[in-house]
Design an enzyme around this catalytic site. Structure first.
Site, PDB file in Angstrom:
ATOM      1  N   PHE A 235     -15.156  21.221  11.963  1.00 45.93           N
ATOM      2  CA  PHE A 235     -15.666  19.954  11.464  1.00 45.93           C
ATOM      3  C   PHE A 235     -16.609  19.387  12.525  1.00 45.93           C
ATOM      4  CE2 PHE A 235     -13.908  17.306   7.843  1.00 45.93           C
ATOM      5  CZ  PHE A 235     -13.534  18.379   7.057  1.00 45.93           C
TER       6      PHE A 235
ATOM      7  N   GLN B  91     -18.788   3.769   8.632  1.00 41.37           N
ATOM      8  CA  GLN B  91     -19.310   5.137   8.686  1.00 41.37           C
ATOM      9  C   GLN B  91     -20.075   5.503   7.422  1.00 41.37           C
ATOM     10  OE1 GLN B  91     -16.591   8.827   8.734  1.00 41.37           O
ATOM     11  NE2 GLN B  91     -17.713   8.887  10.640  1.00 41.37           N
TER      12      GLN B  91
ATOM     13  N   LEU C  51     -18.333  12.056  -2.811  1.00 44.12           N
ATOM     14  CA  LEU C  51     -18.302  12.836  -1.570  1.00 44.12           C
ATOM     15  C   LEU C  51     -18.349  14.345  -1.785  1.00 44.12           C
ATOM     16  CD1 LEU C  51     -18.071  12.178   1.478  1.00 44.12           C
ATOM     17  CD2 LEU C  51     -15.756  13.093   1.298  1.00 44.12           C
TER      18      LEU C  51
ATOM     19  N   HIS D  95     -18.700   5.393   3.657  1.00 44.63           N
ATOM     20  CA  HIS D  95     -17.531   6.246   3.504  1.00 44.63           C
ATOM     21  C   HIS D  95     -16.261   5.711   4.140  1.00 44.63           C
ATOM     22  CE1 HIS D  95     -15.303   9.952   3.114  1.00 44.63           C
ATOM     23  NE2 HIS D  95     -15.221  10.132   4.398  1.00 44.63           N
TER      24      HIS D  95
ATOM     25  N   SER E  76      -8.837  11.005  10.154  1.00 43.93           N
ATOM     26  CA  SER E  76      -8.227   9.807   9.574  1.00 43.93           C
ATOM     27  C   SER E  76      -7.021  10.119   8.707  1.00 43.93           C
ATOM     28  CB  SER E  76      -9.247   8.974   8.816  1.00 43.93           C
ATOM     29  OG  SER E  76      -9.627   9.633   7.675  1.00 43.93           O
ATOM     30  N   LEU E  77      -6.969  11.302   8.111  1.00 42.29           N
ATOM     31  CA  LEU E  77      -5.708  11.687   7.470  1.00 42.29           C
ATOM     32  C   LEU E  77      -4.636  11.772   8.554  1.00 42.29           C
ATOM     33  CD1 LEU E  77      -6.769  14.474   4.921  1.00 42.29           C
ATOM     34  CD2 LEU E  77      -6.110  12.117   4.418  1.00 42.29           C
TER      35      LEU E  77
ATOM     36  N   GLY F 112       0.826  -1.212   0.000  1.00 42.25           N
ATOM     37  CA  GLY F 112       0.000   0.000   0.000  1.00 42.25           C
ATOM     38  C   GLY F 112       0.851   1.249   0.000  1.00 42.25           C
ATOM     39  N   ALA F 113       0.482   2.184  -0.893  1.00 44.66           N
ATOM     40  CA  ALA F 113       1.275   3.413  -1.047  1.00 44.66           C
ATOM     41  C   ALA F 113       0.415   4.660  -0.885  1.00 44.66           C
ATOM     42  CB  ALA F 113       1.964   3.410  -2.411  1.00 44.66           C
ATOM     43  N   GLY F 114      -0.592   4.567   0.008  1.00 43.37           N
ATOM     44  CA  GLY F 114      -1.327   5.772   0.403  1.00 43.37           C
ATOM     45  C   GLY F 114      -0.494   6.515   1.443  1.00 43.37           C
TER      46      GLY F 114
ATOM     47  N   ARG G 155     -20.894  12.674  12.344  1.00 44.32           N
ATOM     48  CA  ARG G 155     -21.468  12.097  11.132  1.00 44.32           C
ATOM     49  C   ARG G 155     -22.577  11.090  11.397  1.00 44.32           C
ATOM     50  NH1 ARG G 155     -15.812  11.596   7.767  1.00 44.32           N
ATOM     51  NH2 ARG G 155     -15.678  13.846   7.450  1.00 44.32           N
TER      52      ARG G 155
ATOM     53  N   ARG H  11     -15.932   7.713  13.602  1.00 38.93           N
ATOM     54  CA  ARG H  11     -14.775   8.581  13.422  1.00 38.93           C
ATOM     55  C   ARG H  11     -15.212  10.027  13.260  1.00 38.93           C
ATOM     56  NH1 ARG H  11     -12.203  10.971   8.805  1.00 38.93           N
ATOM     57  NH2 ARG H  11     -13.377   9.898   7.191  1.00 38.93           N
TER      58      ARG H  11
ATOM     59  N   GLU I  50     -17.270  17.274   4.386  1.00 39.66           N
ATOM     60  CA  GLU I  50     -17.829  17.955   5.553  1.00 39.66           C
ATOM     61  C   GLU I  50     -17.381  19.416   5.601  1.00 39.66           C
ATOM     62  OE1 GLU I  50     -17.852  15.347   8.882  1.00 39.66           O
ATOM     63  OE2 GLU I  50     -17.479  17.003  10.257  1.00 39.66           O
TER      64      GLU I  50
ATOM     65  N   HIS J  38     -21.375   8.672   5.540  1.00 42.55           N
ATOM     66  CA  HIS J  38     -21.141  10.120   5.543  1.00 42.55           C
ATOM     67  C   HIS J  38     -22.440  10.816   5.149  1.00 42.55           C
ATOM     68  CE1 HIS J  38     -19.416  13.996   4.456  1.00 42.55           C
ATOM     69  NE2 HIS J  38     -18.242  13.620   4.899  1.00 42.55           N
TER      70      HIS J  38
ATOM     71  N   ALA K 266      -0.386   6.217   4.679  1.00 44.48           N
ATOM     72  CA  ALA K 266       0.211   5.381   5.723  1.00 44.48           C
ATOM     73  C   ALA K 266       1.422   4.613   5.177  1.00 44.48           C
ATOM     74  CB  ALA K 266      -0.833   4.417   6.290  1.00 44.48           C
ATOM     75  N   GLY K 267       1.266   4.006   4.005  1.00 43.09           N
ATOM     76  CA  GLY K 267       2.370   3.224   3.437  1.00 43.09           C
ATOM     77  C   GLY K 267       3.564   4.104   3.089  1.00 43.09           C
TER      78      GLY K 267
ATOM     79  N   GLU L 229      -6.137   3.201   7.283  1.00 42.23           N
ATOM     80  CA  GLU L 229      -7.557   2.835   7.376  1.00 42.23           C
ATOM     81  C   GLU L 229      -7.785   1.331   7.497  1.00 42.23           C
ATOM     82  OE1 GLU L 229     -10.158   5.007   4.747  1.00 42.23           O
ATOM     83  OE2 GLU L 229     -11.827   3.661   5.181  1.00 42.23           O
TER      84      GLU L 229
HETATM   85  C1  LIG Z   1     -13.667  10.894  -0.857  1.00 35.14           C
HETATM   86  C2  LIG Z   1     -12.968  10.811   0.469  1.00 35.14           C
HETATM   87  C3  LIG Z   1     -12.660  11.969   1.158  1.00 35.14           C
HETATM   88  C4  LIG Z   1     -11.998  11.900   2.389  1.00 35.14           C
HETATM   89  N1  LIG Z   1     -11.728  13.077   3.059  1.00 35.14           N
HETATM   90  C5  LIG Z   1     -11.065  13.018   4.240  1.00 35.14           C
HETATM   91  C6  LIG Z   1     -10.704  14.224   4.931  1.00 35.14           C
HETATM   92  O1  LIG Z   1     -10.953  15.343   4.476  1.00 35.14           O
HETATM   93  N2  LIG Z   1     -10.050  14.106   6.112  1.00 35.14           N
HETATM   94  C7  LIG Z   1      -9.727  12.906   6.653  1.00 35.14           C
HETATM   95  O2  LIG Z   1      -9.122  12.866   7.729  1.00 35.14           O
HETATM   96  N3  LIG Z   1     -10.021  11.754   6.005  1.00 35.14           N
HETATM   97  C8  LIG Z   1     -10.680  11.780   4.820  1.00 35.14           C
HETATM   98  N4  LIG Z   1     -10.985  10.599   4.172  1.00 35.14           N
HETATM   99  C9  LIG Z   1     -10.452   9.319   4.697  1.00 35.14           C
HETATM  100  C10 LIG Z   1      -8.961   9.206   4.385  1.00 35.14           C
HETATM  101  O3  LIG Z   1      -8.697   9.755   3.130  1.00 35.14           O
HETATM  102  C11 LIG Z   1      -8.472   7.760   4.405  1.00 35.14           C
HETATM  103  O4  LIG Z   1      -8.909   7.103   5.567  1.00 35.14           O
HETATM  104  C12 LIG Z   1      -6.944   7.672   4.364  1.00 35.14           C
HETATM  105  O5  LIG Z   1      -6.439   8.504   3.353  1.00 35.14           O
HETATM  106  C13 LIG Z   1      -6.496   6.238   4.153  1.00 35.14           C
HETATM  107  O6  LIG Z   1      -5.108   6.191   3.882  1.00 35.14           O
HETATM  108  P1  LIG Z   1      -4.355   4.803   3.769  1.00 35.14           P
HETATM  109  O7  LIG Z   1      -2.937   5.117   3.534  1.00 35.14           O
HETATM  110  O8  LIG Z   1      -4.716   3.966   4.930  1.00 35.14           O
HETATM  111  O9  LIG Z   1      -5.011   4.077   2.505  1.00 35.14           O
HETATM  112  P2  LIG Z   1      -5.195   4.495   0.886  1.00 35.14           P
HETATM  113  O10 LIG Z   1      -4.798   5.880   0.695  1.00 35.14           O
HETATM  114  O11 LIG Z   1      -6.552   4.070   0.597  1.00 35.14           O
HETATM  115  O12 LIG Z   1      -4.132   3.565   0.216  1.00 35.14           O
HETATM  116  C14 LIG Z   1      -4.291   2.171   0.088  1.00 35.14           C
HETATM  117  C15 LIG Z   1      -3.130   1.607  -0.720  1.00 35.14           C
HETATM  118  O13 LIG Z   1      -3.173   0.191  -0.670  1.00 35.14           O
HETATM  119  C16 LIG Z   1      -2.897  -0.345  -1.938  1.00 35.14           C
HETATM  120  N5  LIG Z   1      -3.522  -1.675  -2.013  1.00 35.14           N
HETATM  121  C17 LIG Z   1      -4.753  -2.050  -1.583  1.00 35.14           C
HETATM  122  N6  LIG Z   1      -4.952  -3.367  -1.826  1.00 35.14           N
HETATM  123  C18 LIG Z   1      -3.820  -3.837  -2.420  1.00 35.14           C
HETATM  124  C19 LIG Z   1      -3.416  -5.103  -2.916  1.00 35.14           C
HETATM  125  N7  LIG Z   1      -4.209  -6.166  -2.854  1.00 35.14           N
HETATM  126  N8  LIG Z   1      -2.187  -5.205  -3.471  1.00 35.14           N
HETATM  127  C20 LIG Z   1      -1.363  -4.135  -3.567  1.00 35.14           C
HETATM  128  N9  LIG Z   1      -1.701  -2.918  -3.117  1.00 35.14           N
HETATM  129  C21 LIG Z   1      -2.910  -2.767  -2.552  1.00 35.14           C
HETATM  130  C22 LIG Z   1      -3.457   0.673  -2.910  1.00 35.14           C
HETATM  131  O14 LIG Z   1      -2.817   0.567  -4.153  1.00 35.14           O
HETATM  132  C23 LIG Z   1      -3.131   1.987  -2.191  1.00 35.14           C
HETATM  133  O15 LIG Z   1      -1.845   2.417  -2.546  1.00 35.14           O
HETATM  134  C24 LIG Z   1     -11.648  10.651   2.942  1.00 35.14           C
HETATM  135  C25 LIG Z   1     -11.944   9.485   2.239  1.00 35.14           C
HETATM  136  C26 LIG Z   1     -12.626   9.557   1.036  1.00 35.14           C
HETATM  137  C27 LIG Z   1     -13.002   8.265   0.358  1.00 35.14           C
END
Ligand SMILES: Cc1cc2nc3c(=O)[nH]c(=O)nc-3n(C[C@H](O)[C@H](O)[C@H](O)COP(=O)(O)OP(=O)(O)OC[C@H]3O[C@@H](n4cnc5c(N)ncnc54)[C@H](O)[C@@H]3O)c2cc1C
Length: 570
Positions: free
Chosen positions: A117, A230, A242, A343, A389-390, A14-16, A276, A384, A245, A232, A18-19, A373
Site C-alpha cells: 500500500f 484525506q 472508491l 475519503h 484505519s481499519l 455506533g456499531a462499526g 495518498r 493517513r 488503493e 483519495h 470500533a463500536g 474514525e
Molecule cells: C469506501 C471506503 C473504503 C475504505 N477502505 C479502507 C481500507 O481498505 N483499509 C482501511 O484501513 N480503511 C479503509 N477505509 C476507512 C475505514 O473503513 C474507516 O475509517 C473505519 O471503518 C471506520 O470505522 P468506525 O467504526 O470508526 O466507523 P463506521 O464503520 O463508519 O461506523 C459508524 C457507526 O456510527 C453510527 N452512527 C453515526 N452517527 C450516529 C448517530 N447520530 N446516531 C446513532 N448512530 C450513529 C452508524 O450507524 C455506524 O454504526 C475505507 C473507507 C471507505 C469509505
C-alpha cells in the site's frame, strides 16, 4: 409525553468496527452495555472498506518500520506514543480477529497474504480479497452478538448529556416512530465514524455526516485537526465511488491524456505507491493543467490490464464490478477513469491513547470516550496511510472497551430526567414545523460543491475565506428550512435535515482550521504557503465553537519521541 429513561453501565454510539469491538470487550467482562446505531450494524461504513488492514507480520517486516512509515506518512503530526502502541499491537490484533473467524486471503504456504500500500516500506496490508471491511465487520458483529451485546438499531442519537465536566448519557429517537428516549449511563463512548460527506465528490456512505463531532462541539467541547481531510487518489470518475488503493498495490499504473505515466514527475521512487496526499495532488494537478481524460477532462486513467483477468478476478473482483456498473468500463479490457475523492477524516474528537475525551489540551471529560474514525488520537496526523484505519478502528475500539471496563465501576451515575430531552425535542419540532423556503437537498448540494471547490485538494487564503462566508450564508439559510414529510414514521426528511445541521457545524471547523494553518502539511495544501512550517505549525489544532457558531483556535503539542521531523520525500 412521557419519555423513558433507560439506565445502563455503558452506552456506545455506533456499531462499526470500533463500536462493536468495544462492546464485545465490555460484555465479555460482564458490563451492562447497550449499543445505539442509526444503521443496522452491518451497514456501517466499515463494511465498505476494500483494500486491507496493516500489521508488520512477515519475517522481513518490522514493527519499528511500521511505526516510522506511519509517522513519516503523517507528515510528523501524528502522536508517536499512539502510533507506537497501535503498530506494536497490530500483529496481535490480526491474530485476535482471525481467531474469531475472519478469513484472510492466503499465500501458497498458508500464511496470511499481504499486499503493498502507499507509503509503506513492505507489503503490509492483510486482506480478504477486496472486501476486507465486510469480512472484519461481520466477524466482530457476530462475536459481539454472541456475547449477548444489546444492539438498538435505527436509533438516532442527537444529543449528549453533559454537565460540569461529566458525561452521563445521550438523547436519541427511534427512526421507526420518532419516539424519544433518554439513555443514562456511567460511561458513554462515541464511535460514530467519519465526515467526508461534506464534499461533493466523496467515497463515503450517506450516513457519514459527522454527527458525533457536531454533537460534542455544540456543548463547547473541542475538535482536533479538523482541517486534515484525506482526498483519495482513486474514485470512479463522476461519482467518487472508491477504487481501493489495492488496485495500485497490485500494480495499477496512472496515465494522463498524453499517455505519460505522470507519477514519474512527482514521486520518482515510489511512483503510484507514494502516499495518498502526494498522488492526489499529482492527479489534481494533471487535471488542472489540462492533461485530464474523459468527456470533461476531469479524470486520469488507471490501467490494470497488464494484470490479466485471472489475477483481477482473484484479487479485485468487487472493484471490477464497481467500474463496470458505474462507469461501463471493464478493467480487464481497458484502463478505467478515476479522479480524487474526499475519503477520510484525520481530525475528530480529541482523545488520549486510552480514549478519554479532552475538554481542553490538558483536561478530560469524566465518563466520556471515543474511538475509530470519529476520534483523533492522533495516529494519522496530517495524512493517513492506507490500511491503517481499519487497524485503528479495531485496535482502539477494543482497547478503549478495555479501558472503560476498568474504569466504569468507579464512575458515578448522575441521574438523568426527561427534561433533558429538551434540546433534541426543540430541534425536531423546529425542523418539522418551520415553514421556510429552503430545502435540505439544495443547501446540502451547495455545501458540498463549495467545500470541494474552496476547501478541497488545493486551498488558498482567498478560497478559504470565501468558503467561510459561504458557510455563514448557508447557516443563516438553514434557519429558513422546510421539509415536506411531517409524519412520525421513518421520516428521512427529518433525519437528513438534522444531519445537514451537523455538516454545517463541522464544516466550519474544517475551514477555520485551514485558514489558521498557514503552511502545507500532509493533506492540507495551501498554495500560498506551499512548504511545511515546523517552527510555527508542528502542533495540533484544537478548535471550539461558541453559541453563535464562531470558532476559536488553540494549539496543542505533538508527542514526538522516536522520530524527529525530516523532509518528506518519496
Ligand atoms: C469506501 C471506503 C473504503 C475504505 N477502505 C479502507 C481500507 O481498505 N483499509 C482501511 O484501513 N480503511 C479503509 N477505509 C476507512 C475505514 O473503513 C474507516 O475509517 C473505519 O471503518 C471506520 O470505522 P468506525 O467504526 O470508526 O466507523 P463506521 O464503520 O463508519 O461506523 C459508524 C457507526 O456510527 C453510527 N452512527 C453515526 N452517527 C450516529 C448517530 N447520530 N446516531 C446513532 N448512530 C450513529 C452508524 O450507524 C455506524 O454504526 C475505507 C473507507 C471507505 C469509505
Amino acid at each position: 409525553m412521557e419519555i423513558p429513561v433507560i439506565k445502563k453501565d455503558v452506552i456506545i454510539v455506533g456499531a462499526g468496527l470500533a463500536g462493536c469491538a468495544a462492546a464485545r470487550e465490555l460484555k465479555k467482562s460482564g458490563k451492562d452495555v447497550l449499543v445505539l446505531t442509526k444503521l443496522h450494524p452491518l451497514r456501517s461504513h466499515s463494511g465498505a472498506a476494500q483494500g486491507g488492514v496493516n500489521a508488520a507480520l512477515s519475517s522481513d517486516d518490522d514493527i519499528e518500520l511500521h511505526i516510522f512509515d506511519t509517522v513519516k506518512g503523517s507528515d510528523y503530526l501524528a502522536d508517536q506514543d499512539a502510533v507506537e502502541l497501535m503498530c506494536s499491537k497490530a500483529p496481535e490484533t490480526i491474530r485476535w480477529i482471525e481467531r474469531m473467524g475472519a478469513a484472510f486471503s492466503r499465500n501458497e504456504d498458508g500464511t496470511i497474504a499481504q499486499r503493498p500500500f502507499g507509503g509503506q516500506s513492505k507489503p503490509r496490508a492483510c486482506f480478504a480479497k477486496d472486501r476486507t471491511g465486510l469480512t472484519l465487520l461481520q466477524t466482530i458483529y457476530e462475536q459481539a452478538f454472541r456475547e449477548g451485546v444489546e444492539f438498538w438499531d435505527e436509533w438516532y442519537v442527537a444529543d449528549l448529556l453533559y454537565k460540569d465536566g461529566k458525561a452521563y448519557g445521550v438523547v436519541a429517537y427511534n427512526l421507526r416512530d420518532s419516539k424519544p428516549a433518554i439513555f443514562n449511563a456511567k460511561a458513554v463512548m462515541f464511535a460514530t465514524g467519519g465526515y467526508a460527506r461534506a464534499f461533493k465528490i466523496n467515497s463515503n456512505a450517506h450516513a457519514n455526516t459527522g454527527d458525533g463531532l457536531s454533537i460534542f462541539a455544540r456543548h463547547g467541547l473541542p475538535l482536533e485537526d479538523m482541517e486534515f481531510v484525506q482526498f483519495h487518489p482513486s474514485g470512479l470518475a463522476g461519482s467518487g465511488i472508491l477504487i481501493s488503493e489495492a488496485a495500485r498495490g497490485e500494480g495499477g499504473k496512472l496515465y494522463n491524456s498524453e499517455g505519460e505515466r505522470f507519477m514519474e514527475k512527482y514521486a520518482p521512487e515510489k511512483m503510484e505507491l507514494a502516499p495518498r496526499d502526494v498522488v492526489s495532488r499529482a492527479i489534481a494537478n494533471e487535471i488542472r493543467e489540462g492533461r485530464g481524460v474523459g468527456p470533461d477532462k476531469m479524470a486520469v486513467y488507471l490501467d490494470l490490464t497488464h494484470l490479466g483477468e485471472e489475477k483481477i478476478m482473484e484479487r479485485l473482483p468487487e472493484l471490477r464490478d464497481l467500474a463496470i456498473t458505474f462507469l461501463g468500463q471493464d478493467m480487464v479490457k481497458e484502463p478505467i477513469m478515476i479522479t480524487v475523492t474526499a475519503h477520510y477524516s484525520m481530525g475528530g474528537i480529541p482523545v488520549d491513547i486510552d480514549g478519554h475525551v479532552r475538554k481542553s489540551a490538558d483536561s478530560f471529560v469524566e465518563g466520556l470516550y471515543a474511538a475509530g474514525e470519529c476520534a483523533c488520537v492522533s495516529v494519522h496526523g496530517a495524512n493517513r496511510l492506507g490500511a491503517n484505519s481499519l487497524l485503528e478502528a479495531l485496535f482502539f475500539g477494543r482497547h478503549v472497551g478495555e479501558t472503560i471496563s476498568k474504569e466504569v465501576d468507579s464512575l458515578e451515575l448522575i441521574s438523568a430526567n426527561e427534561e433533558e430531552a429538551k434540546n433534541m425535542l426543540n430541534e425536531m419540532e423546529f425542523i418539522l414545523k418551520n415553514n421556510g423556503n429552503e430545502s435540505t437537498a439544495s443547501l446540502r448540494q451547495e455545501l458540498q460543491d463549495s467545500m470541494f471547490e474552496n476547501a478541497g485538494v488545493f486551498r488558498t487564503h482567498d478560497s478559504l475565506t470565501k468558503q467561510k462566508e459561504k458557510l455563514k450564508e448557508l447557516r443563516a439559510r438553514f434557519k429558513n428550512i422546510r421539509i415536506d414529510d411531517k409524519s412520525k414514521t421513518f421520516n428521512t426528511d427529518l433525519q437528513e435535515a438534522i444531519e445537514l445541521g451537523h455538516m454545517l457545524d463541522y464544516a466550519t471547523f474544517i475551514v477555520e482550521g485551514a485558514i489558521a494553518r498557514k503552511e502545507s502539511r500532509g493533506a492540507h495544501y495551501r498554495e500560498d504557503f506551499p512548504s511545511r512550517d515546523d517552527e510555527n505549525f508542528l502542533k495540533h489544532t484544537l478548535a471550539y465553537m461558541d453559541e453563535e457558531g464562531n470558532v476559536s483556535i488553540e494549539y496543542m503539542d505533538v508527542k514526538i519521541d522516536k522520530f524527529q521531523p525530516q523532509e518528506r520525500k518519496y
